[in-house]
Each structure stands twice: as C-alpha cells, then as structure tokens.
Design an enzyme around this catalytic site. Sequence first.
Site, PDB file in Angstrom:
ATOM      1  N   PRO A  10      23.674   1.124  54.571  1.00 51.75           N
ATOM      2  CA  PRO A  10      23.363   2.164  55.540  1.00 51.75           C
ATOM      3  C   PRO A  10      24.572   2.971  56.001  1.00 51.75           C
ATOM      4  CG  PRO A  10      23.244  -0.015  56.531  1.00 51.75           C
ATOM      5  CD  PRO A  10      23.354  -0.222  55.056  1.00 51.75           C
ATOM      6  N   ASN A  11      24.328   4.257  56.109  1.00 53.63           N
ATOM      7  CA  ASN A  11      25.285   5.247  56.653  1.00 53.63           C
ATOM      8  C   ASN A  11      26.434   5.582  55.698  1.00 53.63           C
ATOM      9  OD1 ASN A  11      23.904   5.427  59.220  1.00 53.63           O
ATOM     10  ND2 ASN A  11      24.700   3.385  59.624  1.00 53.63           N
ATOM     11  N   ARG A  18      31.485  11.072  58.182  1.00 54.30           N
ATOM     12  CA  ARG A  18      31.249  10.011  59.165  1.00 54.30           C
ATOM     13  C   ARG A  18      32.582   9.420  59.635  1.00 54.30           C
ATOM     14  NH1 ARG A  18      29.432   3.855  57.634  1.00 54.30           N
ATOM     15  NH2 ARG A  18      29.206   3.127  59.774  1.00 54.30           N
ATOM     16  N   TYR A  23      36.889   5.952  58.283  1.00 56.44           N
ATOM     17  CA  TYR A  23      36.452   5.780  56.897  1.00 56.44           C
ATOM     18  C   TYR A  23      37.063   6.781  55.915  1.00 56.44           C
ATOM     19  CZ  TYR A  23      33.096   2.708  59.145  1.00 56.44           C
ATOM     20  OH  TYR A  23      32.530   1.692  59.879  1.00 56.44           O
ATOM     21  N   ASN A  74      28.875  -2.946  49.262  1.00 61.39           N
ATOM     22  CA  ASN A  74      29.252  -2.626  50.639  1.00 61.39           C
ATOM     23  C   ASN A  74      27.946  -2.512  51.409  1.00 61.39           C
ATOM     24  OD1 ASN A  74      30.079  -1.693  53.096  1.00 61.39           O
ATOM     25  ND2 ASN A  74      31.451  -0.103  52.296  1.00 61.39           N
ATOM     26  N   ALA A  77      26.621  -2.058  57.950  1.00 57.38           N
ATOM     27  CA  ALA A  77      26.382  -2.887  59.140  1.00 57.38           C
ATOM     28  C   ALA A  77      25.480  -4.088  58.844  1.00 57.38           C
ATOM     29  CB  ALA A  77      25.774  -2.029  60.246  1.00 57.38           C
ATOM     30  N   HIS A  80      26.829  -7.683  58.820  1.00 60.78           N
ATOM     31  CA  HIS A  80      27.029  -8.496  60.020  1.00 60.78           C
ATOM     32  C   HIS A  80      25.722  -9.040  60.601  1.00 60.78           C
ATOM     33  CE1 HIS A  80      30.766  -6.399  59.512  1.00 60.78           C
ATOM     34  NE2 HIS A  80      30.220  -5.235  59.829  1.00 60.78           N
ATOM     35  N   ASP A  87      20.368 -14.187  51.509  1.00 56.44           N
ATOM     36  CA  ASP A  87      19.417 -14.972  50.709  1.00 56.44           C
ATOM     37  C   ASP A  87      19.143 -14.304  49.360  1.00 56.44           C
ATOM     38  OD1 ASP A  87      19.213 -16.886  52.656  1.00 56.44           O
ATOM     39  OD2 ASP A  87      17.229 -16.269  53.371  1.00 56.44           O
ATOM     40  N   GLU A  98      32.222  -8.348  47.676  1.00 55.11           N
ATOM     41  CA  GLU A  98      31.955  -7.636  48.934  1.00 55.11           C
ATOM     42  C   GLU A  98      33.105  -6.668  49.210  1.00 55.11           C
ATOM     43  OE1 GLU A  98      31.778 -10.353  52.217  1.00 55.11           O
ATOM     44  OE2 GLU A  98      31.542  -8.752  53.703  1.00 55.11           O
ATOM     45  N   HIS A 100      34.604  -3.507  51.842  1.00 57.32           N
ATOM     46  CA  HIS A 100      34.555  -2.670  53.048  1.00 57.32           C
ATOM     47  C   HIS A 100      35.721  -1.705  53.012  1.00 57.32           C
ATOM     48  CE1 HIS A 100      31.441  -5.175  54.688  1.00 57.32           C
ATOM     49  NE2 HIS A 100      32.145  -6.220  54.305  1.00 57.32           N
ATOM     50  N   SER A 102      37.027  -0.214  55.627  1.00 56.88           N
ATOM     51  CA  SER A 102      37.895  -0.558  56.746  1.00 56.88           C
ATOM     52  C   SER A 102      38.181  -2.059  56.732  1.00 56.88           C
ATOM     53  CB  SER A 102      37.222  -0.164  58.063  1.00 56.88           C
ATOM     54  OG  SER A 102      36.013  -0.888  58.236  1.00 56.88           O
ATOM     55  N   ARG A 107      38.821  -5.071  63.432  1.00 53.76           N
ATOM     56  CA  ARG A 107      37.987  -4.208  64.272  1.00 53.76           C
ATOM     57  C   ARG A 107      37.254  -5.051  65.331  1.00 53.76           C
ATOM     58  NH1 ARG A 107      34.599  -0.245  60.657  1.00 53.76           N
ATOM     59  NH2 ARG A 107      34.315   0.722  62.721  1.00 53.76           N
ATOM     60  N   ARG A 111      32.185  -7.334  64.012  1.00 56.56           N
ATOM     61  CA  ARG A 111      32.370  -7.012  62.587  1.00 56.56           C
ATOM     62  C   ARG A 111      33.108  -8.120  61.831  1.00 56.56           C
ATOM     63  NH1 ARG A 111      30.840  -1.480  62.266  1.00 56.56           N
ATOM     64  NH2 ARG A 111      31.333  -0.390  64.178  1.00 56.56           N
TER      65      ARG A 111
HETATM   66  C1  DQA Z   1      31.882  -0.950  56.571  1.00 62.82           C
HETATM   67  C2  DQA Z   1      32.227  -1.767  57.824  1.00 62.82           C
HETATM   68  C3  DQA Z   1      30.973  -2.071  58.620  1.00 62.82           C
HETATM   69  O1  DQA Z   1      31.303  -2.822  59.783  1.00 62.82           O
HETATM   70  C4  DQA Z   1      30.278  -0.802  59.040  1.00 62.82           C
HETATM   71  O2  DQA Z   1      29.089  -1.099  59.723  1.00 62.82           O
HETATM   72  C5  DQA Z   1      30.031   0.121  57.905  1.00 62.82           C
HETATM   73  C6  DQA Z   1      31.107   0.308  56.924  1.00 62.82           C
HETATM   74  C7  DQA Z   1      33.153  -0.501  55.811  1.00 62.82           C
HETATM   75  O3  DQA Z   1      33.017  -0.097  54.654  1.00 62.82           O
HETATM   76  O4  DQA Z   1      34.250  -0.545  56.369  1.00 62.82           O
HETATM   77  O5  DQA Z   1      29.013   0.783  57.826  1.00 62.82           O
HETATM   78  O6  DQA Z   1      31.118  -1.750  55.696  1.00 62.82           O
END
Ligand code: DQA
Length: 149
Positions: A10-11, A18, A23, A74, A77, A80, A87, A98, A100, A102, A107, A111
């Site tokens: 998401p996002n 953003r 980011y 990635n 959110a 978390h 699962d 995995e 990220h 950031s 943070r 997170r």
């Molecule tokens: C993220 C870190 C997450 O905490 C956040 O909710 C994101 C981006 C990152 O790529 O740093 O959406 O996954």
Amino acid sequence: MTSILVLNGPNLNLLGTRQPEVYGATTLAMIEDACRTHGTSIGLTVTCVQSNSEGALIDAIHAARTQQAGIVLNAGAYTHTSVALMDAIASVELPVVEVHLSNIHAREPFRHKSFIAPVALGQIAGFGPKGYILALDALAAHLTPKGGR
Ligand code: DQA
C-alpha cells in the site's frame, strides 16, 4: 531464466510524490524498470506487481508459488500489522527478501515490528531504491546452487 516477483504494497504507488523527505523522489515505475533491467543482467526474469489491498497481495503470493522462484516484498504498512501476509509467505514456502526504502528500525516504534521478518530469508532496510537491487542479488545468490552459477 529464473522468475522473481517484485511485490509492493500500500501507498508505494505514490512513490516520487509521497513524503519525498522520507522515501525520496524515485517513482515506483523507475524502481520496477531498474529491477527488470538488473534482473535480466543477473539471469532473473522480474515481474512487478503493486496493490493497496491486503487480499490482492496475498493472492499474488499464492500465485507466485507456481510461477516464481522467489519474491522481493515491500509490504508497506502491512509489514507491521499483517498476520495474514506472514501466513501466506509461510504457506507458499518461497524465499522472500523483505525490503524497505527507509530504515524502519530508526523510525517510530510501531515500525520496528515486522510480521514479515520471521518468515523472510532476510531484510534490507534503509538503502532507498537500491534495496530492491540488493534484494535481487541476495535472491540470485540464494537460488544459485553452491559451487555453480
Ligand atoms: C516502508 C516502511 C513502512 O513502515 C511504511 O508503512 C511504508 C514504506 C518503506 O519502504 O520504508 O509504506 O515499507
């Protein structure tokens, strides 16, 4: 060539605009292009999927079971919060790296917890878009039989 899924949650479709102070300015399309190009250079066929929906991410992980040899994830959110994503990864038994952009550990405390980490091969955080490239390299190394290429 070995197929890999690069899955973004998401996002992350809003990357570039953003919170650029967190980011950066690189768009998701640029990251996906770089993943495909780098993948080709190391013998991986990269397919990219992004969804804002938890269920669609789970469906993509299930589909990867028969279509891909590993996943760069990635989960945004959902990292978390999502026992369901954890699962799904445990169920398909594919290597997952995995990622990220950031450094989630530097943070807010909420997170610091990742539901993905316990079922992942490893975690790369804090290196911006380069993290996806590092993740592809890590998957390639993991999937290459020892002693050969
Ligand atoms: C993220 C870190 C997450 O905490 C956040 O909710 C994101 C981006 C990152 O790529 O740093 O959406 O996954």
